[in-house]
Design an enzyme around this catalytic site. Sequence first.
Site, short mmCIF file in Angstrom:
data_model
loop_
_atom_site.label_atom_id
_atom_site.label_comp_id
_atom_site.label_asym_id
_atom_site.label_seq_id
_atom_site.Cartn_x
_atom_site.Cartn_y
_atom_site.Cartn_z
N ASN A 150 77.86 31.98 -49.98
CA ASN A 150 76.47 32.06 -49.53
C ASN A 150 75.91 33.41 -49.95
OD1 ASN A 150 74.06 32.35 -48.11
ND2 ASN A 150 74.86 31.59 -46.18
N CYS A 192 67.69 33.81 -45.89
CA CYS A 192 68.17 32.87 -46.90
C CYS A 192 67.07 31.98 -47.48
CB CYS A 192 69.30 32.01 -46.33
SG CYS A 192 70.74 32.97 -45.81
N HIS A 215 70.04 25.38 -50.35
CA HIS A 215 70.62 26.69 -50.09
C HIS A 215 72.13 26.56 -49.91
CE1 HIS A 215 71.77 30.40 -48.30
NE2 HIS A 215 71.80 29.94 -47.06
#
Length: 363
Positions: free
Chosen positions: A306, A132, A276
């Site tokens: 996500n 990520c 994020h």
Amino acid sequence: MTAHSTSSAATTRTGTGAGGRAAVVCGIGSSLPPQVRSNADVAREGALATDDEWIRTRTGIAHRRRAADGVATGDLAAAAGRRALESSGGAPPDMLLLATTTPDRRCPATAPGVAHSLGLGTIAAFDLSAVCSGFVYALTVATGMVRSGVCERPLVIGAETYSTIVDPRDRDTAVVFGDGAGAVLLRAGDQGQREPGEVIAWDLGADGSGSDLISIAAGGSSAPDRGAELPRDKRFLRMRGREVYAHAVRRMTQSSRTALDRAGWEPPALGAFIGHQANQRILDTVGDRLGIPPRHRYGNIRDVGNTAAASVPLALADTAAHARVRPGTPTLLTAFGGGLTWGSVALTWPTARPAHNPRPPCD
């Protein structure tokens, strides 16, 4: 490397580079699959013991996108990259960096195929894997290459199809992840002018002692898949959510402070913060600890979930598409992912706006 390790930015705190070159964001693009999956859809498909209220309360997610059968990470990456080039309207890129954890194949890398799809000829193209944190890593690498004269116009893409590695029966991951891609084009500029879109400072870090917190157990060289049917807990992504939460908050906060210090900025100077898009509670806690007002925090986790390495550029593109931030505004990007990895970038908000925004309201 830890969050406080020496890096290029540590010795050039305000972003001065070799030969007086700066890296400036001049194009932005994104790509989301058209298929929208609601919380109710995900719970029903995986027979999960959860519902819409539980998922929204704990993650802030209402919807996520899913790539159709036959649509690969490279397809989404090429679409986002093409839109970033349209947004720029300038010369084509001379390098392509693709941040992804879900490449089209184990071998070869996906980036060369994306460059071919975009008609970019024989430019340098490679994948970068930091889960990520991948886009923030790739943006930092591309910035260093511009500043050192390796390239003039790198295209940086974050793209993922996490639907291919998430177990639909695992509540810890099935309700969280979605598919998508985001991209930015950089160009070389003159350091010292502080143009809108200039990358000013950065911080990267990693801690391999936490590598099992977010992982797929089998399929690599340490546990090869030799054709035998693997148990679900070995072949799909697994995440230890509570431990990840604590690490994410601490590392993103520390890294953000380091990048801001290297840029010479205090948190009150920030006009835009994009973290994020992993979990709304993580984003809120990091923003609170940094002292960033809610009105300066931007994201799209509610509608896309996500998207791992695509998360930060998708949020950047969505915010830019709606002209929510004035060009030149001090901006902070930060991310945390498996590895463990983390990173932050301080830049001024670019003038570029996406030529196409694929995120209509879901409800």
